[in-house]
Design an enzyme around this catalytic site. Structure first.
Site, short mmCIF file in Angstrom:
data_model
loop_
_atom_site.label_atom_id
_atom_site.label_comp_id
_atom_site.label_asym_id
_atom_site.label_seq_id
_atom_site.Cartn_x
_atom_site.Cartn_y
_atom_site.Cartn_z
N CYS A 332 37.65 32.79 45.05
CA CYS A 332 37.41 33.66 46.20
C CYS A 332 37.16 32.95 47.53
O CYS A 332 37.73 33.37 48.55
CB CYS A 332 36.30 34.67 45.90
SG CYS A 332 35.01 34.13 44.79
N ARG A 361 34.58 25.55 34.93
CA ARG A 361 33.19 25.95 34.83
C ARG A 361 32.52 25.18 33.70
O ARG A 361 33.09 25.07 32.61
CB ARG A 361 33.07 27.46 34.57
CG ARG A 361 33.65 28.31 35.68
CD ARG A 361 33.55 29.79 35.37
NE ARG A 361 34.23 30.58 36.39
CZ ARG A 361 34.35 31.90 36.36
NH1 ARG A 361 33.85 32.58 35.34
NH2 ARG A 361 34.98 32.54 37.32
N GLN A 379 42.80 31.65 36.23
CA GLN A 379 42.28 32.98 36.52
C GLN A 379 43.32 33.73 37.35
O GLN A 379 43.76 33.25 38.39
CB GLN A 379 40.96 32.87 37.29
CG GLN A 379 40.16 34.15 37.32
CD GLN A 379 38.76 33.91 37.88
OE1 GLN A 379 38.59 33.21 38.86
NE2 GLN A 379 37.75 34.51 37.27
N ASP A 381 43.57 35.83 39.63
CA ASP A 381 42.78 36.44 40.68
C ASP A 381 43.65 37.17 41.68
O ASP A 381 44.82 36.83 41.88
CB ASP A 381 42.04 35.34 41.45
CG ASP A 381 40.54 35.49 41.33
OD1 ASP A 381 40.08 36.61 41.16
OD2 ASP A 381 39.85 34.46 41.41
N HIS A 383 42.65 39.06 45.73
CA HIS A 383 41.64 39.53 46.66
C HIS A 383 42.31 40.51 47.61
O HIS A 383 43.38 40.23 48.15
CB HIS A 383 41.02 38.37 47.41
CG HIS A 383 40.31 37.41 46.50
ND1 HIS A 383 40.85 36.22 46.10
CD2 HIS A 383 39.11 37.52 45.85
CE1 HIS A 383 40.01 35.61 45.26
NE2 HIS A 383 38.97 36.39 45.10
N LYS A 463 30.52 45.61 39.98
CA LYS A 463 31.88 45.50 39.46
C LYS A 463 32.14 46.56 38.40
O LYS A 463 31.23 47.12 37.81
CB LYS A 463 32.11 44.10 38.87
CG LYS A 463 31.16 43.74 37.75
CD LYS A 463 31.44 42.35 37.18
CE LYS A 463 30.46 42.02 36.07
NZ LYS A 463 30.84 40.81 35.32
N HIS A 509 37.48 41.72 44.70
CA HIS A 509 37.87 40.63 43.81
C HIS A 509 38.34 41.32 42.52
O HIS A 509 37.64 42.20 42.02
CB HIS A 509 36.70 39.73 43.45
CG HIS A 509 35.89 39.24 44.60
ND1 HIS A 509 35.86 37.93 45.00
CD2 HIS A 509 35.04 39.90 45.44
CE1 HIS A 509 35.04 37.80 46.02
NE2 HIS A 509 34.53 38.98 46.31
#
Length: 637
Positions: A332, A361, A379, A381, A383, A463, A509
């Site tokens: 992000c 991570r 990921q 992702d 946005h 979320k 997100h």
């Protein structure tokens, strides 16, 4: 004394009565199947004596709460059996867990797997003895003396951590007594359906500086049928284990040189790229553009985003030119920098920006599990930057895209949870209230069912969590939609409104696969390695009966590859039965073409599908038309 029951009826009693007597006054069957009761919402043992007006709800043994009580009581049953068989063993703690229980012991001689059978047999014996389970109270000081006399130093340590003067509750069953809040089942005879599963090591109080204890894991259910059903489920889950299938199907492996960092083999990359190609195609159709942001970024960025202060323990860091940098755990902040790189008008919004970002991570080594729990993953992702007025429309759009992937393409059913503000959060309560209302409003507008998951939101926003159910009923949390008013504020991003003034955008997100690696692990187990044809790394395998037909098989291989089909040729000097068993049983190839003399002479193919004993002869031209359609993604409406 008036007792109000859950159906609204009221029963009156002249004197104080225990919960068993109250249940029996309603029906014998209720008394027999109840393991506890809720008195004004508070769980109590069946032996609890009620002496006042109250609302009462009985907890049946086969309910979720009832089964949890059985599992906690089973832990005590196991501890009693261990002490009977191995009297010099020290006991520590034994909680109920999902589907079962465990207890940590400090034995004089280390337990071995064969001991589990002995302990389980003793547990069955104690169960048949129908020993009454009694709740007792004792002062902290008396409890310390009691356990010191028994040499139970671990219990003494636990009790000494409790405030002085406090009365403690204990549960006694025959010659065994344990410190516990309860409640527990009325007697040992209620604990019938259990199975000891495994031994493991566990540090006392989870501290590696303390002594290593031995943990015994067990399963427990309300009845034998539920236990047998769960054991069958475990057997099926073992067959589907993605770590074993991943190795057999030559998809991926994890090396000792990189724990938690999976290696994808050629067939695994075909599978991964097929999912990525699908993702890109569907996102282009949904109005997304794709970007790529750096893997390592300056500490200052992570401080601005809040990750440095709220997620630091999960981040890998390094130093470049005496400046702190971090490997991105999320995409992000980079996505926000991409947005901030140019001036935006309200006419540009919503802006939907996707990124297949490789993130890292830190996970504890004990938590790593194949592709399901890794330290590096891709990921999927995206946005979305939008005006406040566009919130509902965009959440609906993402939900519909998720629906297309989960239900339409993969055939998953799913549930939705709204995860609200956690304890560790940034931003004002007003912002959180607006964000939670925005998510809830969109769900209500769509008429979607959902449940609230309190305190499980991301630190920067609430979320929606999408939890899919696989072929054997397991639930996996994959997709999320996170609504964020905080990061746009922290990064001071804006757009020029219709009035010519600067305005703050709202940010979504969202992921669909979540972690592509983990999603692959889920798919391996969901399909048990037998992927649908569009997804299979090898779609078609050509199996030759003898050497003479190899030229025709190679010609056919080339034709199919030119049609962008994934084909392998097995022209080894092995029996056709062996080749079929390997293609079908080991590699789970969706379609096998058996090529013999007749097929070569007549330009035909003999088609055999995975899991079927049937073979169908087809003319080559007819087959080519058929196979093109067969290899397409099937979207369920």
């Amino acid at each position: 004394m008036k007792i109000e029951l859950m159906d609204g009826s009221v029963k009156e009693f002249e004197n104080a009565e225990n919960m068993f007597v109250i249940a029996k006054s309603i029906s014998n069957s209720l008394a027999k199947k109840s393991v506890a009761a809720k008195v004004d919402g508070e769980l109590k043992d069946m032996s609890y004596v009620l002496d006042r007006d109250a609302k009462v709800e009985f907890v049946p043994i086969d309910s979720e709460e009832g089964e949890h009580i059985v599992r906690h009581s089973a832990a005590h049953l196991m501890a009693q059996a261990v002490i009977r068989l191995f009297p010099k063993t020290k006991v520590t703690i034994g909680p109920a867990i999902e589907n079962g229980f465990y207890y940590d012991f400090d034995p004089e001689v280390q337990f071995v797997p064969e001991d589990l059978e002995k302990i389980e047999a003793e547990m069955k014996k104690i169960s048949k003895e129908d020993i009454k389970i009694e709740r007792l109270e004792m002062s902290r000081e008396d409890a310390i003396k009691h356990f010191e006399a028994l040499g139970e130093n671990y219990k003494v340590e636990i009790i000494k951590d409790i405030a002085q003067g406090e009365m403690l509750s204990f549960y006694k069953q025959g010659d065994f007594m344990d410190l516990c809040r309860g409640p527990h089942v009325p007697s040992t005879s209620y604990i019938k359906a259990f199975k000891l599963k495994s031994l493991a090591g566990a540090y006392w109080r989870g501290d590696s500086n303390n002594k290593m204890l031995q943990r015994i894991y067990g399963l427990a259910f309300a009845d034998e049928k539920r236990l047998k059903d769960y054991l069958k489920f475990l057997e099926e889950a073992e067959k589907r284990d993605h770590r074993r299938l991943g190795k057999e199907l030559e998809l991926f492996f994890v090396s000792e040189y990189g724990p938690g960092f999976p290696f994808f083999m050629p067939k695994g990359m075909v599978l991964k790229n097929t999912l990525i190609d699908l993702w890109r195609k569907e996102h282009r159709k949904a109005g997304y553009v794709e970007i790529q942001t750096p893997t390592i970024l300056n500490r200052e960025l992570w401080e601005t985003s809040g990750h440095w202060f709220n997620y630091r323990e999960n981040m890998y860091t390094t130093s470049i030119d005496e400046t702190d940098f971090a490997i991105k755990p999320m995409n992000c902040p980079g996505g926000i920098l991409n947005y901030k790189n140019k001036i935006h008008s309200y006419k540009d919004l919503p802006e939907r920006v996707g990124e297949l970002g490789h993130v890292h991570r830190h996970e504890f080594s004990g938590a790593l599990h194949g592709l399901m729990r890794v330290r590096a993953f891709t990921q999927d992702d995206a946005h979305i930057f939008m005006t406040p007025e566009q919130i509902e429309e965009e959440i609906i759009g993402v939900t519909e895209l998720i629906d297309k992937f989960y239900k339409g393409i993969f055939g998953f059913n799913y549930t939705i949870e709204l995860s609200t503000k956690p304890e560790k959060a940034i931003g004002s309560q007003e912002i959180w209230d607006r964000a939670e209302a925005g998510l809830e409003g969109a769900l209500k507008k769509m008429g979607r069912e959902y449940k609230i998951n309190p305190g499980d939101g991301a630190f920067y926003g609430p979320k929606l969590d999408f939890k899919i159910k696989d072929a054997i009923g397991r639930t996996w949390q994959c997709g999320t939609i996170q609504l964020d008013f905080n990061l746009p504020e922290r990064f001071d991003i804006n757009y020029i409104g219709e009035d010519g003034e600067k305005h703050r955008p709202v940010m979504i997100h969202r992921v669909i696969y979540g972690s592509i690696e983990r999603f692959i692990g889920i798919l391996i187990e969901h399909y048990a390695g037998a992927f649908p044809m569009w997804l299979a790394p090898t779609q078609i395998k050509l199996l030759t009966i003898n050497e003479d037909v190899v030229p025709y098989a190679k010609e056919l291989q080339q034709i199919l590859e030119d049609m962008d089909l994934r084909v392998e040729l097995d022209d080894r000097a092995e029996s056709i039965g062996y080749k079929i068993r390997e293609a079908n049983g080991k590699y789970k190839i969706p379609m096998q073409l058996i090529i013999g003399k007749n097929e070569a002479e007549n330009r035909e193919v003999n088609v055999r599908r995975f899991g079927s004993n049937e073979q169908v002869s087809m003319k080559l031209d007819d087959f080519l038309k058929y196979v093109v359609e067969e290899a397409k993604i099937k979207i369920n409406k």
